[in-house]
Design a protein around this motif. Structure first.
Motif, mmCIF file in Angstrom:
data_model
loop_
_atom_site.group_PDB
_atom_site.id
_atom_site.type_symbol
_atom_site.label_atom_id
_atom_site.label_comp_id
_atom_site.label_asym_id
_atom_site.label_seq_id
_atom_site.Cartn_x
_atom_site.Cartn_y
_atom_site.Cartn_z
ATOM 1 N N ASN A 104 45.396 39.800 12.765
ATOM 2 C CA ASN A 104 44.937 38.683 13.584
ATOM 3 C C ASN A 104 44.288 39.234 14.847
ATOM 4 O OD1 ASN A 104 44.441 36.078 14.339
ATOM 5 N ND2 ASN A 104 46.570 35.513 14.704
ATOM 6 N N LEU A 105 43.351 38.473 15.387
ATOM 7 C CA LEU A 105 42.613 38.907 16.567
ATOM 8 C C LEU A 105 42.456 37.725 17.511
ATOM 9 C CD1 LEU A 105 40.783 41.036 18.056
ATOM 10 C CD2 LEU A 105 38.868 40.054 16.753
ATOM 11 N N ARG A 106 42.679 37.982 18.787
ATOM 12 C CA ARG A 106 42.449 36.959 19.814
ATOM 13 C C ARG A 106 41.520 37.541 20.874
ATOM 14 N NH1 ARG A 106 44.821 34.880 24.829
ATOM 15 N NH2 ARG A 106 44.924 32.603 24.762
ATOM 16 N N LEU A 107 40.388 36.877 21.101
ATOM 17 C CA LEU A 107 39.443 37.249 22.143
ATOM 18 C C LEU A 107 39.521 36.199 23.234
ATOM 19 C CD1 LEU A 107 36.380 38.130 19.863
ATOM 20 C CD2 LEU A 107 38.091 39.712 20.793
ATOM 21 N N ALA A 108 39.650 36.619 24.481
ATOM 22 C CA ALA A 108 39.834 35.655 25.564
ATOM 23 C C ALA A 108 39.089 36.085 26.812
ATOM 24 C CB ALA A 108 41.320 35.488 25.884
ATOM 25 N N ALA A 109 38.624 35.080 27.550
ATOM 26 C CA ALA A 109 38.030 35.274 28.871
ATOM 27 C C ALA A 109 38.820 34.415 29.848
ATOM 28 C CB ALA A 109 36.559 34.874 28.875
ATOM 29 N N GLN A 110 39.269 35.036 30.924
ATOM 30 C CA GLN A 110 40.154 34.371 31.875
ATOM 31 C C GLN A 110 39.618 34.566 33.294
ATOM 32 O OE1 GLN A 110 44.267 36.026 33.376
ATOM 33 N NE2 GLN A 110 44.601 35.070 31.371
ATOM 34 N N TYR A 111 39.639 33.481 34.073
ATOM 35 C CA TYR A 111 39.241 33.585 35.468
ATOM 36 C C TYR A 111 40.357 33.038 36.333
ATOM 37 C CZ TYR A 111 36.490 33.699 39.714
ATOM 38 O OH TYR A 111 36.034 33.990 40.977
ATOM 39 N N VAL A 112 40.760 33.827 37.343
ATOM 40 C CA VAL A 112 41.834 33.444 38.262
ATOM 41 C C VAL A 112 41.235 33.259 39.649
ATOM 42 C CG1 VAL A 112 44.073 34.060 39.233
ATOM 43 C CG2 VAL A 112 43.464 34.848 36.930
ATOM 44 N N HIS A 113 41.440 32.060 40.205
ATOM 45 C CA HIS A 113 40.979 31.767 41.566
ATOM 46 C C HIS A 113 42.191 31.589 42.472
ATOM 47 C CE1 HIS A 113 38.976 30.137 45.037
ATOM 48 N NE2 HIS A 113 39.669 29.020 44.951
ATOM 49 N N HIS A 114 42.219 32.335 43.590
ATOM 50 C CA HIS A 114 43.334 32.281 44.535
ATOM 51 C C HIS A 114 42.979 31.385 45.726
ATOM 52 C CE1 HIS A 114 45.667 35.486 42.594
ATOM 53 N NE2 HIS A 114 44.493 36.064 42.356
ATOM 54 N N PHE A 115 43.722 30.303 45.878
ATOM 55 C CA PHE A 115 43.574 29.450 47.052
ATOM 56 C C PHE A 115 44.266 30.076 48.266
ATOM 57 C CE2 PHE A 115 43.623 26.595 43.362
ATOM 58 C CZ PHE A 115 42.409 25.945 43.534
ATOM 59 N N LYS A 116 45.422 30.691 48.008
ATOM 60 C CA LYS A 116 46.201 31.334 49.063
ATOM 61 C C LYS A 116 46.884 32.544 48.455
ATOM 62 C CE LYS A 116 48.308 28.748 52.031
ATOM 63 N NZ LYS A 116 49.261 27.807 52.701
ATOM 64 N N PHE A 117 47.034 33.616 49.255
ATOM 65 C CA PHE A 117 47.595 34.852 48.726
ATOM 66 C C PHE A 117 48.476 35.487 49.796
ATOM 67 C CE2 PHE A 117 47.741 39.162 47.087
ATOM 68 C CZ PHE A 117 47.668 39.004 45.705
ATOM 69 N N ASN A 118 49.722 35.760 49.448
ATOM 70 C CA ASN A 118 50.665 36.405 50.375
ATOM 71 C C ASN A 118 50.661 35.754 51.762
ATOM 72 O OD1 ASN A 118 51.357 38.099 48.312
ATOM 73 N ND2 ASN A 118 50.533 39.965 49.233
ATOM 74 N N GLY A 119 50.642 34.410 51.773
ATOM 75 C CA GLY A 119 50.828 33.682 53.028
ATOM 76 C C GLY A 119 49.580 33.330 53.790
ATOM 77 N N GLY A 120 48.396 33.626 53.246
ATOM 78 C CA GLY A 120 47.186 33.328 54.011
ATOM 79 C C GLY A 120 45.990 33.024 53.143
ATOM 80 N N ILE A 121 44.991 32.437 53.766
ATOM 81 C CA ILE A 121 43.704 32.170 53.108
ATOM 82 C C ILE A 121 42.673 33.193 53.564
ATOM 83 C CG2 ILE A 121 41.836 30.485 52.832
ATOM 84 C CD1 ILE A 121 43.917 28.282 53.355
ATOM 85 N N HIS A 122 42.583 33.395 54.878
ATOM 86 C CA HIS A 122 41.646 34.360 55.451
ATOM 87 C C HIS A 122 42.435 35.488 56.113
ATOM 88 C CE1 HIS A 122 38.470 31.480 54.711
ATOM 89 N NE2 HIS A 122 39.137 30.558 55.392
ATOM 90 N N ASN A 123 41.972 36.714 55.890
ATOM 91 C CA ASN A 123 42.604 37.896 56.506
ATOM 92 C C ASN A 123 44.120 37.869 56.293
ATOM 93 O OD1 ASN A 123 42.806 40.294 57.985
ATOM 94 N ND2 ASN A 123 42.981 39.210 59.945
ATOM 95 N N TYR A 124 44.533 37.594 55.063
ATOM 96 C CA TYR A 124 45.973 37.437 54.795
ATOM 97 C C TYR A 124 46.760 38.733 54.981
ATOM 98 C CZ TYR A 124 45.420 39.805 50.275
ATOM 99 O OH TYR A 124 45.176 40.743 49.304
ATOM 100 N N ASP A 125 46.107 39.894 54.780
ATOM 101 C CA ASP A 125 46.827 41.163 54.887
ATOM 102 C C ASP A 125 46.684 41.830 56.255
ATOM 103 O OD1 ASP A 125 44.157 41.878 54.714
ATOM 104 O OD2 ASP A 125 44.467 43.463 53.225
ATOM 105 N N PRO A 152 55.545 34.229 52.060
ATOM 106 C CA PRO A 152 55.347 34.491 50.627
ATOM 107 C C PRO A 152 54.426 33.509 49.926
ATOM 108 C CG PRO A 152 57.390 33.298 50.917
ATOM 109 C CD PRO A 152 56.824 33.524 52.321
ATOM 110 N N ASN A 153 53.908 32.503 50.639
ATOM 111 C CA ASN A 153 53.201 31.408 49.971
ATOM 112 C C ASN A 153 51.909 31.875 49.301
ATOM 113 O OD1 ASN A 153 55.253 29.995 51.140
ATOM 114 N ND2 ASN A 153 53.962 28.722 52.455
ATOM 115 N N SER A 154 51.780 31.515 48.015
ATOM 116 C CA SER A 154 50.572 31.833 47.236
ATOM 117 C C SER A 154 50.263 30.665 46.322
ATOM 118 C CB SER A 154 50.773 33.100 46.401
ATOM 119 O OG SER A 154 50.963 34.245 47.217
#
Length: 420
Positions: free
Chosen positions: A379-400, A353-355
């Motif tokens: 009221n208004l909120r404008l936002a820009a968000q960037y998500v970087h995944h170091f690890k996803f569902n237990g892996g870095i490369h070919n995790y799935d 499960p490590n992410s």
């Protein structure tokens, strides 16, 4: 009142002491406009949130039903709130939402509160009762699952497979808790939750046939200490719940026993509203006795755990320009059935499960301050968000197991959030 009175960044769940006390006292506070009859007797408000989502690699088959593999624009949600005073000692926060991703209507985060106060040994004691539909929805701090950062994120980007039970029950349960705040220092809350019947869940748009079902009641608790030193605000606390659940609503093999307990910390610098600083940490540990799941072939380990860590640092300039930096990490016991191989993107080749992910967000809130001509209207909120995944569902490369790497799920999320 302008949004900046209650909300740290003039928008969103992060509350100032005014906002926390408004919620603590049952949403019942009123002002001169109310007493003069200038405020409608029914406290109705609304919001709408629209967004654009781009992932580094698209999702074959579509990011969701009705959406393409990448570069999706949508109305995430539109909501109507009954939020405020209903009686001198009774208030409510009830949210009805149109979910634009799934194209359904839902009863979203909601609670009804009774609150009062007395003097006890010379100290003020605020006490109350709340009936609500989501563990931690009652919380005064923006660290627990319901109101924790990120306050807006993409439902069209891949999400990790693992999560604690306390984070997954929103709308599917009903519960009641009693709480107190002594001398604006010590907060204690305790109560319990039980599952709503299937026909009610279906009717309010929250039924999930793969979600575990609570057997009987699930006790919930929350304690916290808070203190404000001339604009330096600190709070530390703990929370948790215990539940016996039927895995995937399946009867006949007994129940799994789930124990969730968490710890959190909040710091806010509000002495100079030109420069506001925030720092939050939350940790949740889930311990599992998966006796029923093992018997049903839904898990291969009887005993396991899951640990979730979230750290956020925030800065706001002139209550208008915001920067949030957020780190999230999930670790736990490997289980090749719970975190199974076989599904592209959402599966785990290692059964782990490590992410790990880092999120950076910039935001602009032009109208929420007292100097704005429409501060109390919209009221208004404008936002820009960037998500970087170091690890996803237990892996870095070919995790799935189908060639997808963790960074392929990196996400750019642009959103506009209007409240009125």
């Amino acid at each position: 009142m302008p949004c900046s009175s209650c909300h740290v960044q003039s928008f969103g769940p992060g509350l100032t002491s005014v906002g926390r006390n408004f919620k603590l006292n049952g949403y019942t506070a009123t002002g001169a406009n109310y007493n003069e009859g200038k405020v409608p007797p029914v406290p109705i408000s609304g919001m709408i949130r629209a967004s654009y989502t781009h992932t580094q690699h698209g999702q074959p088959g579509g990011a969701s039903e009705r959406f393409g593999s990448n570069d999706n624009g949508t109305i995430d949600e539109a909501a109507i709130f009954l939020a405020g005073r209903l009686h001198s000692k009774v208030g409510a926060f009830i949210e009805g939402t149109y979910n634009g991703i799934e194209d359904i209507g839902e009863l979203d985060n909601s609670e009804i509160r009774f609150a009062d106060n007395v003097t006890l040994m010379g100290k003020n004691l605020v006490y109350g009762l709340t009936v609500n539909n989501n563990p931690t929805v009652t919380d005064l701090w923006n660290t627990t699952p319901t109101w924790g950062f990120p306050w807006a994120s993409s439902d069209l980007a891949p999400t990790q497979a693992a999560g604690a039970l306390i984070e997954a029950l929103g709308g599917q349960v009903v519960g009641a808790t009693a709480y107190m705040m002594l001398n604006d220092l010590l907060y204690v809350e305790a109560g319990g939750y039980t599952m709503l019947p299937r026909n009610i869940q279906t009717g309010i748009g929250v039924f999930d046939d793969e979600q575990s079902r609570i057997n009987g009641g699930a006790p919930y608790w929350r304690v916290a200490l808070q203190k404000d030193w001339q604009g330096h605000y600190f709070a530390v606390g703990s929370f948790g719940m215990q539940a016996n659940v039927y895995p995937q609503r399946t009867l006949g093999a007994g129940t799994d026993k789930i124990y969730d307990y968490g710890f959190d910390m909040t710091y806010q610098y509000l002495a100079n509203l030109t420069h506001i600083y925030e720092f939050n940490v939350a940790y949740i540990r889930e311990q599992r006795d998966m006796n029923a799941s093992v018997a049903l072939g839904l898990a291969d380990r009887k005993n396991s755990n899951l640990d979730t860590l979230r750290v956020r640092a925030g800065y706001t300039y002139q209550q208008t320009y915001g920067l949030n930096l957020f780190y999230g990490q999930t670790t736990g016991t490997a289980d090749s059935v719970i975190y199974s191989f076989g599904d592209p993107i959402s599966g785990s080749r290692t059964g782990n499960p490590n992410s790990q992910a880092f999120t950076a967000e910039i935001s602009y809130t032009p109208f929420g301050k007292s100097t704005s001509a429409i501060a109390t209207l919209a009221n208004l909120r404008l936002a820009a968000q960037y998500v970087h995944h170091f690890k996803f569902n237990g892996g870095i490369h070919n995790y799935d197991g189908f060639g997808r790497n963790a960074v392929n799920n990196d996400t750019l999320y642009l959103n506009a959030w209007l409240a009125f």
